[in-house]
Enzyme design. Sequence first.
Site, PDB file in Angstrom:
ATOM      1  N   ARG A  47       0.813  -1.214   0.000  1.00 28.17           N
ATOM      2  CA  ARG A  47       0.000   0.000   0.000  1.00 28.17           C
ATOM      3  C   ARG A  47       0.847   1.264   0.000  1.00 28.17           C
ATOM      4  NH1 ARG A  47      -2.389   1.753   4.597  1.00 28.17           N
ATOM      5  NH2 ARG A  47      -2.268  -0.353   5.467  1.00 28.17           N
ATOM      6  N   ASP A 169      -7.813  20.512 -13.144  1.00 31.62           N
ATOM      7  CA  ASP A 169      -7.993  19.218 -13.807  1.00 31.62           C
ATOM      8  C   ASP A 169      -7.515  19.391 -15.244  1.00 31.62           C
ATOM      9  OD1 ASP A 169      -8.956  16.988 -15.222  1.00 31.62           O
ATOM     10  OD2 ASP A 169     -10.671  16.763 -13.887  1.00 31.62           O
ATOM     11  N   LYS A 194      -8.075   8.486 -19.367  1.00 29.15           N
ATOM     12  CA  LYS A 194      -8.407   9.116 -20.636  1.00 29.15           C
ATOM     13  C   LYS A 194      -7.176   9.201 -21.555  1.00 29.15           C
ATOM     14  CE  LYS A 194     -12.530   9.916 -18.779  1.00 29.15           C
ATOM     15  NZ  LYS A 194     -12.372   9.673 -17.341  1.00 29.15           N
TER      16      LYS A 194
END
Length: 357
Positions: A47, A169, A194
């Site tokens: 992790r 963003d 994307k």
Amino acid sequence: MPDDSPLKPSTIAVTAGRPPHEPDRPLNEPLTMASTYVAGGDLEYGRYGNPTWAAFEAALGELEGGSCLAFASGLAAVSTVLDLVGQDATVVAPRHAYNGSIMQLADLEARGRLRARLVDVTDTDAVVAACADAALVWLESPTNPALEVADLETITRAAHDAGAYVVVDNTFATPLLQRPLDLDADLVVHSATKFLSGHADVLLGAVVTRDPELLGVLKNRRDLIGAIPGSLEAWLALRGLRTLHLRVERAQANAQELVRRLGEHPAVGEVRYPGFGAIVAIVLAQGAMAADLLTRKTSLWVHATSLGGVESTFERRRRWKTEAATIPEGLVRMSVGIEDVEDLWDDLRRALDGCVG
């Protein structure tokens, strides 16, 4: 070339995040599938880090001009950033933005965690005024799906004057077309699902910053809540990143040619395009029914909600109940791919011909 000459972005996309050039070392960072490491080093547990994540983070960080952390998805990255906002603080955000980001803000506001102030990012004076008591200013430019462009430099300066952090963003523009950190933004967020990965086969998010303190806080939050990427996803995203410059160049050229032709078709009432990138929006003159018909009548364009892949996709955004009511019913967001532009246009034109009233 002198050793201190900066590399061009296309070269960085190909070369960053690779192992040292040593005999018998692989050219690419291998896929490391491990949940546990031998004690005594920096990793300890799965992790906290992974060599495959680190390679992707090194490459994207260098492209954006900062240090990167990868997350399980774009929304995991968004959530982790918003989690840093203090109780009852104000977040300024675009009224038109990625639906997931707006829904997260609405959820946090409904639970009394923060106050969301949605603005028209094209009205710079209004955005500057809204920053006065904000803790965080969240920006998209271009916005999703309205494709509005914000004056990032002016808004960032005003936000900092008010003591607010600025997040941009950068999913639509990618670091090849825009680097918000160079305009003094504090954080850049990506849905690496994307354009960065580019093949519609990865869920991944990322945050980039030049602030070591912010990086450390975000890393601690990622460790604590476990919003970590998968090793395979990071490996695939890095593999996709290697061709980002080629894909963006081709898709953008296709988009610009399609914009020229779309503006002349009688079925199209409005074309929205910021002048760069591969995302286009059109508003059908006959409204929602024509837009729905368009998305059902093509054979090459794929009706799908995501974007940024090598394939061309589109959708009517108001089919989603949570989309902003100020988005026209007939707006179709188009993610232009890298196919031959004549094939894309022929397919689109035939479908549009059937949408003329």
